[in-house]
Design a protein around this motif. Sequence first.
Motif, mmCIF file in Angstrom:
data_model
loop_
_atom_site.group_PDB
_atom_site.id
_atom_site.type_symbol
_atom_site.label_atom_id
_atom_site.label_comp_id
_atom_site.label_asym_id
_atom_site.label_seq_id
_atom_site.Cartn_x
_atom_site.Cartn_y
_atom_site.Cartn_z
ATOM 1 N N PHE A 249 0.899 -1.221 0.127
ATOM 2 C CA PHE A 249 0.278 0.213 0.200
ATOM 3 C C PHE A 249 0.855 1.058 -0.225
ATOM 4 O O PHE A 249 1.844 0.977 1.444
ATOM 5 N N ILE A 250 1.145 2.015 -0.801
ATOM 6 C CA ILE A 250 0.980 3.254 -1.568
ATOM 7 C C ILE A 250 0.520 4.563 -0.730
ATOM 8 O O ILE A 250 -0.667 4.300 -1.844
ATOM 9 N N GLU A 251 0.630 4.912 0.291
ATOM 10 C CA GLU A 251 -0.066 6.310 0.608
ATOM 11 C C GLU A 251 0.673 7.546 0.151
ATOM 12 O O GLU A 251 1.469 7.403 0.262
ATOM 13 N N ILE A 252 -0.093 8.633 -0.080
ATOM 14 C CA ILE A 252 0.162 9.772 -0.605
ATOM 15 C C ILE A 252 -0.270 11.018 0.118
ATOM 16 O O ILE A 252 -1.791 11.180 -0.153
ATOM 17 N N GLU A 253 -0.157 12.072 1.050
ATOM 18 C CA GLU A 253 -0.566 12.376 1.642
ATOM 19 C C GLU A 253 -0.118 14.097 1.491
ATOM 20 O O GLU A 253 1.293 14.729 2.139
ATOM 21 N N ALA A 254 -1.271 14.965 1.586
ATOM 22 C CA ALA A 254 -0.946 16.143 1.527
ATOM 23 C C ALA A 254 -1.240 16.946 2.091
ATOM 24 O O ALA A 254 -2.122 17.049 3.248
ATOM 25 N N GLU A 255 -0.514 17.648 2.593
ATOM 26 C CA GLU A 255 -0.785 18.798 4.062
ATOM 27 C C GLU A 255 -2.124 19.557 4.164
ATOM 28 O O GLU A 255 -2.888 19.995 2.715
ATOM 29 N N GLN A 256 -2.942 19.569 4.488
ATOM 30 C CA GLN A 256 -4.043 20.411 4.646
ATOM 31 C C GLN A 256 -4.281 21.702 4.613
ATOM 32 O O GLN A 256 -3.233 22.021 5.243
ATOM 33 N N VAL A 257 -5.441 22.631 3.992
ATOM 34 C CA VAL A 257 -5.110 23.465 3.701
ATOM 35 C C VAL A 257 -6.574 24.383 4.510
ATOM 36 O O VAL A 257 -7.850 23.301 5.161
ATOM 37 N N PRO A 258 -6.244 25.306 5.600
ATOM 38 C CA PRO A 258 -6.706 25.656 6.687
ATOM 39 C C PRO A 258 -8.449 26.204 6.139
ATOM 40 O O PRO A 258 -8.603 26.125 5.388
ATOM 41 N N GLN A 259 -9.255 25.977 6.562
ATOM 42 C CA GLN A 259 -10.631 25.843 6.591
ATOM 43 C C GLN A 259 -11.059 24.760 5.377
ATOM 44 O O GLN A 259 -12.533 25.268 4.130
ATOM 45 N N GLU A 260 -11.151 23.955 5.213
ATOM 46 C CA GLU A 260 -10.792 23.372 4.339
ATOM 47 C C GLU A 260 -12.041 22.633 4.633
ATOM 48 O O GLU A 260 -12.741 21.929 5.300
ATOM 49 N N ILE A 261 -12.639 21.876 3.259
ATOM 50 C CA ILE A 261 -14.519 21.537 3.296
ATOM 51 C C ILE A 261 -13.710 20.302 3.591
ATOM 52 O O ILE A 261 -14.472 19.304 4.420
ATOM 53 N N THR A 262 -13.542 19.277 4.182
ATOM 54 C CA THR A 262 -12.870 18.098 4.244
ATOM 55 C C THR A 262 -10.917 17.910 3.457
ATOM 56 O O THR A 262 -10.896 18.019 3.068
ATOM 57 N N THR A 263 -10.590 16.437 4.238
ATOM 58 C CA THR A 263 -9.253 15.811 3.863
ATOM 59 C C THR A 263 -9.099 14.534 3.736
ATOM 60 O O THR A 263 -8.260 13.797 2.828
ATOM 61 N N VAL A 264 -10.301 13.712 3.574
ATOM 62 C CA VAL A 264 -10.449 12.707 2.733
ATOM 63 C C VAL A 264 -9.695 12.913 1.518
ATOM 64 O O VAL A 264 -9.433 11.725 1.199
ATOM 65 N N ASN A 265 -10.066 13.422 1.034
ATOM 66 C CA ASN A 265 -9.221 13.736 -0.358
ATOM 67 C C ASN A 265 -7.619 14.159 -0.754
ATOM 68 O O ASN A 265 -7.253 14.200 -1.602
#
Length: 691
Positions: A249-265
């Motif tokens: 399983f290769i996971e690629i995770e980007a830093e979240q944005v302030p007030q982002e509607i979701t971090t799922v994607n």
Amino acid sequence: MNLDVAFAPLLPLPALIALAAAGAVVAVLCVFGRTRGAWLRAGAIACLLLALANPSFTREDRETLTNILPVVVDRSGSQTLDGRKEQTDAVRQAVEERLRGLPNTEVRWIEAGQDGTASDGTELFSALRNALADVPPERVAGALFVTDGVVHDVPPDARDLGFAAPLHALITGRPDERDRRVALTLSPRFGIVGQTQKVGFRIDEVGQGLGRPVPVVVRRDGEEIARLDALPGQVTTFDAPISHAGVNFIEIEAEQVPQEITTVNNRVVLPIDGVREKLRVLLVSGEPHAGERTWRNLLKADASVDLVHFTILRPPDKQDGTPINELSLIAFPTRELFAQKIDEFDLIIFDRYARQGILPIIYFDNIARYVRDGGAVLVASGPDYAEPGSLFETPLAQVLPAEPMGGVIERAFRAQLSDVGRKHPVTRGLPGSETNPPTWAPWFRMVDSRLREGEAVLNGPDDRPLLVLARENKGRVALLLSDHAWLWARGFDGGGPHVDLLRRLSHWLMKEPDLDEEALRSRATGKTVTFERQTLKDEVQPVTVTLPGGATREVTLTEAEPGLWRGTLETPELGLHRATDGTFTTLVNVGPPNPREFTEVASTSKRLDALAGASGGSVRRVVAEPGADIEVPRIVPVAAGARASGSDWIGVRQADVSVVRGIGILPVFAGILGLLLLIGAFAATWAREGR
């Protein structure tokens, strides 16, 4: 009620036309010849022709049908984000109020996307088609969607809707939403174990104030392997190492944005199946014997094994006077195999091998080092292991798990599973092991030895170790203390499970993950996740499962069979689940690796604009400005073909659709009435002529 006139001619139409033409000529001649009673004659001819045409009055009793207005309410996963569920509920309530006074209209409410099929995305038009399957197209007054606009089955043409009526959409969500997502651009499905695969991705962003480089973390099986900076809108690539067979399983995770509607994607998961290249096995037979071909046949039959086999037919101490130039034997390439290329082999098997001066002592040091560095050695011994010149008298003894006691047991016995062997995946459930003693053919010779380390999975007479498995640093060692396994292969006295045993044994040595004696595994079937704990211990710890959203669940495992504990979890979420028992960690993905429903989640009107415009409808947000109240337009009836939307209203078509419930027919010239008309016409003619 509708009243119409219908004709059912008593003569064929050409004959009736001919008679009408002849009658017309007669009537014209009478009129222009000023014949007495000419007009009465013409009327009598007309009545006769009309009687032959057989007219009748038709009365239809019709029932007016209501128009059908479907209202599709989007209940998909993206509608649960950022307060959209509350917006949707409020819009539905307001639409109900607007539709309450709409005349001659039946409203059909359709809740779509709440059946958990988020893997396929939001399919509102499929739900619409299913709801209107029993409705004629002319009865459809239009369609109204309450959605965030993230719809994945929008038809390309308004004609594909199946009806000619306006389509309207009320869009939930905020107009100032911010979102960041990771999209895979290069996603290999397979990779060679021990090598790398190139993976590509792109960062897409929605909202103001974005566009700067984004920190990205890359993990493999939950372990961080890289940190990158990716520019939004540009493709970034990296090399993903494939560390083991099976799914990596290769996971690629980007830093979240302030007030982002979701971090799922913000995170994507890429499963890459690790595939081994040909497993290279070196089989060294110390002398020809009955069991030599058993090993060769087994390994040659395995398509995943590349076998190199040497049999020592002429040891250095054999002096029979044959001139060297007459020998056709191949010299044993000891230096090439055990000094230069030893690390290229996944497994080395010594079959009935004794120290005969062929391999210098230093090479056995190389083999012991090879094991500690991750290699594997199998010693299938016979009496040679207990005699002078045994492998146990070489530096290889450092990694051998059993010490010969100097004797050989030569009597009939049946191999039996030890307590550990009943749990170990190499020997658990071997065919014939259900009974005590097992229903296997007996063996007649084994080396008497003492266990130094590892685990004896098969025992001989008096519970002496027969098959011993051990780990040595990164490598593995197996010691089979009998050379009679070939009796099972020959079918002697019913034979035994030699193929299952020897194949499992060789693949355990070559680190096949499914044969690890201590492991935590998981698999998903639908939304049911099954966890399996393989262990040689008598108890196991509960498994703590971390759901994709961050919530945790605890799963208690129960013993399903010796050495195998199992438990299940009905998960409420799709995505990558992590499970740990404190010692081992496993990953399992429920549904597709990256559900389409959560790939793009920012609300939008663009996907429905073209279709709604082509149908005569409209698309509008229910919240026009951040912080504003929800605004639902008025819903008014409009005639077919009329304009169907305005600044504060939307229209639904009102079609005049009815169904015939009964028909009444009154023939004009049938019965007494027809007879009186004809007699009256001709009587009037005769009366006029008689004056």
